[in-house]
Design a protein around this motif. Sequence first.
Motif, PDB file in Angstrom:
ATOM      1  N   UNK A 392       0.837  -1.201   0.000  1.00 19.03           N
ATOM      2  CA  UNK A 392       0.000   0.000   0.000  1.00 19.03           C
ATOM      3  C   UNK A 392       0.874   1.254   0.000  1.00 19.03           C
ATOM      4  N   UNK A 393       0.253   2.405  -0.069  1.00 19.95           N
ATOM      5  CA  UNK A 393       0.954   3.679  -0.200  1.00 19.95           C
ATOM      6  C   UNK A 393       1.434   4.185   1.152  1.00 19.95           C
ATOM      7  N   UNK A 394       2.759   4.229   1.328  1.00 17.06           N
ATOM      8  CA  UNK A 394       3.316   4.716   2.582  1.00 17.06           C
ATOM      9  C   UNK A 394       4.783   5.044   2.433  1.00 17.06           C
ATOM     10  N   UNK A 395       5.352   5.727   3.434  1.00 20.79           N
ATOM     11  CA  UNK A 395       6.773   6.035   3.366  1.00 20.79           C
ATOM     12  C   UNK A 395       7.588   4.903   4.002  1.00 20.79           C
ATOM     13  N   UNK A 396       8.900   5.037   3.943  1.00 18.67           N
ATOM     14  CA  UNK A 396       9.815   3.975   4.351  1.00 18.67           C
ATOM     15  C   UNK A 396       9.604   3.552   5.799  1.00 18.67           C
ATOM     16  N   UNK A 397       9.495   4.514   6.711  1.00 16.45           N
ATOM     17  CA  UNK A 397       9.376   4.182   8.127  1.00 16.45           C
ATOM     18  C   UNK A 397       7.977   3.685   8.480  1.00 16.45           C
ATOM     19  N   UNK A 398       6.943   4.298   7.925  1.00 19.89           N
ATOM     20  CA  UNK A 398       5.587   3.819   8.192  1.00 19.89           C
ATOM     21  C   UNK A 398       5.428   2.378   7.711  1.00 19.89           C
ATOM     22  N   UNK A 399       6.000   2.080   6.547  1.00 26.36           N
ATOM     23  CA  UNK A 399       5.935   0.726   5.995  1.00 26.36           C
ATOM     24  C   UNK A 399       6.501  -0.300   6.974  1.00 26.36           C
ATOM     25  N   UNK A 400       7.556   0.068   7.704  1.00 31.88           N
ATOM     26  CA  UNK A 400       8.166  -0.888   8.631  1.00 31.88           C
ATOM     27  C   UNK A 400       7.228  -1.248   9.770  1.00 31.88           C
ATOM     28  N   UNK A 401       6.188  -0.478   9.940  1.00 35.47           N
ATOM     29  CA  UNK A 401       5.196  -0.717  10.982  1.00 35.47           C
ATOM     30  C   UNK A 401       3.982  -1.481  10.444  1.00 35.47           C
ATOM     31  N   UNK A 402       3.347  -0.947   9.393  1.00 34.80           N
ATOM     32  CA  UNK A 402       2.085  -1.541   8.929  1.00 34.80           C
ATOM     33  C   UNK A 402       2.269  -2.811   8.116  1.00 34.80           C
ATOM     34  N   UNK A 403       3.523  -3.178   7.778  1.00 35.89           N
ATOM     35  CA  UNK A 403       3.748  -4.346   6.925  1.00 35.89           C
ATOM     36  C   UNK A 403       3.443  -5.676   7.619  1.00 35.89           C
ATOM     37  N   UNK A 404       3.315  -5.693   8.951  1.00 36.65           N
ATOM     38  CA  UNK A 404       3.121  -6.967   9.641  1.00 36.65           C
ATOM     39  C   UNK A 404       1.732  -7.533   9.319  1.00 36.65           C
ATOM     40  N   UNK A 405       1.598  -8.863   9.465  1.00 39.59           N
ATOM     41  CA  UNK A 405       0.468  -9.538   8.813  1.00 39.59           C
ATOM     42  C   UNK A 405      -0.880  -9.345   9.487  1.00 39.59           C
ATOM     43  N   UNK A 406      -0.920  -9.024  10.770  1.00 37.23           N
ATOM     44  CA  UNK A 406      -2.217  -8.711  11.366  1.00 37.23           C
ATOM     45  C   UNK A 406      -2.853  -7.519  10.693  1.00 37.23           C
ATOM     46  N   UNK A 407      -2.030  -6.541  10.320  1.00 36.95           N
ATOM     47  CA  UNK A 407      -2.537  -5.372   9.607  1.00 36.95           C
ATOM     48  C   UNK A 407      -2.826  -5.694   8.145  1.00 36.95           C
ATOM     49  N   UNK A 408      -2.040  -6.594   7.543  1.00 34.80           N
ATOM     50  CA  UNK A 408      -2.306  -7.000   6.163  1.00 34.80           C
ATOM     51  C   UNK A 408      -3.682  -7.634   6.023  1.00 34.80           C
ATOM     52  N   UNK A 409      -4.073  -8.416   7.021  1.00 36.35           N
ATOM     53  CA  UNK A 409      -5.398  -9.033   6.987  1.00 36.35           C
ATOM     54  C   UNK A 409      -6.485  -7.966   7.016  1.00 36.35           C
ATOM     55  N   UNK A 410      -6.337  -6.979   7.889  1.00 36.26           N
ATOM     56  CA  UNK A 410      -7.334  -5.906   7.968  1.00 36.26           C
ATOM     57  C   UNK A 410      -7.402  -5.121   6.662  1.00 36.26           C
ATOM     58  N   UNK A 411      -6.250  -4.861   6.051  1.00 40.07           N
ATOM     59  CA  UNK A 411      -6.242  -4.179   4.756  1.00 40.07           C
ATOM     60  C   UNK A 411      -6.922  -5.027   3.687  1.00 40.07           C
TER      61      UNK A 411
END
Length: 443
Positions: A392-411
Amino acid sequence: MNHHDEPARSTPIVTQTDVIVCGGGPAGVTAAIAAARTGAAVTLIEAHGCLGGIWTAGLLSWVLDSANKVGIMPEMLKRLDARGGRSHHYGDGGGGVAYDVEQMKIVLETMCIEAGVKIRLHTTVVAAARDARNRLAVVITESKSGREAWSANVFVDATGDGDLAARAGCGFDFGRPAEGPGSEGPDRVGETQPMTMMCLITGVDPNEIAEFHRRGDGRPWSVPKDALAAEFKRAGVASSYGKPTIFMIRPDLYAWMINHEYGYSGLNAQQITEATLHARAELHRNFDALRSLGHPWENVRIIATPEQIGVREGRRIHGRYTVTLDDMLQGIRHDDAICRVTFGIDVHSTSKSRTTGIEESQGKGKTKPYDVPLRALLARDVDGLLLAGRCISGDFLAHSSYRVTGDSVAMGQAAGVTAGLAATRNRLPHEVAFADVAPHICA
């Protein structure tokens, strides 16, 4: 560079449907299920021989940031529990869940089949085409069946690396930026977090290796990690990941994360190959060394390494909103929130010359739980395309946070609902009112 001109050919359209989801990992499986539950006809295309992506083909064995998620995530966990597939839980408040990979495979397949999703495995997306209105119209795949075309009203890119979006002509960012959050100077532009090869092992007694693995007993993560690193040193080897980690799946089954592969691009097949070969050799070398120590390691054995090395970073596709470090520092809220991320900045060092663990990045330890809006899942440059998971659309540091799979499922859940509603109502995804999406995702 020399080139070979291929002759023009006509590619048969094998499917015309409402929604096509490309990528069957945590985000893609969830997107397919969610879209099908809106009443849309859905096809899910996956390159590997099972659903689950990094969860299964990658042997991750671990879900992060799942505790506050609603809808399909807790449903998956409930089904795992019913099959005895989540027999060890790390009660860390952040949703850390250890699971049995084989049970995860059958749970995901069953949920897709029950929802009416048509599944195609062993199939890779290689091209895409837009129509005259700049709407994604067709994806092209290669498989044992040859080259095939797939048409849909709406598409979801859940490939992790943003392969579909890139082939459709979307802009994207990759690795460290030249400036802004995560930038570290011109010499480090484009650096990405290292890949990791997980492995499953057996042959140890949980009580006799208790000091080396996290047991949900309140000890900081660093204590067993540092003890394990010292044990490798005692065996005369070192793990390329400086904070090696053990997750107990069952008393006789463990997932180990002890590997970092630096300097390889997740967008280059030869580099992924080299990282894979190097990583597997390291794993076996390190376990041979541990076994040579004798008790308690004399019977330790690798029983599985993955068919897919874990790639932390691929393309960050340009969307209609970009999730940023500022969002994290502010704990931003959105009216179109589809997911609340509670996991912090987690940049695995992009250069082993600095550290082989987790970097002390800008903003680390200062962030708050923050929202991911639906707009970050809407491709900016091509219509009819949604994004789900780490692309998804994000910057380098934010990506290091939202990339984990619990959030991937919600997305995936939000992308699937939006895709299904758009397809069945003959609208583009960005034309679907969030008020219509919200009841389905309970964000």
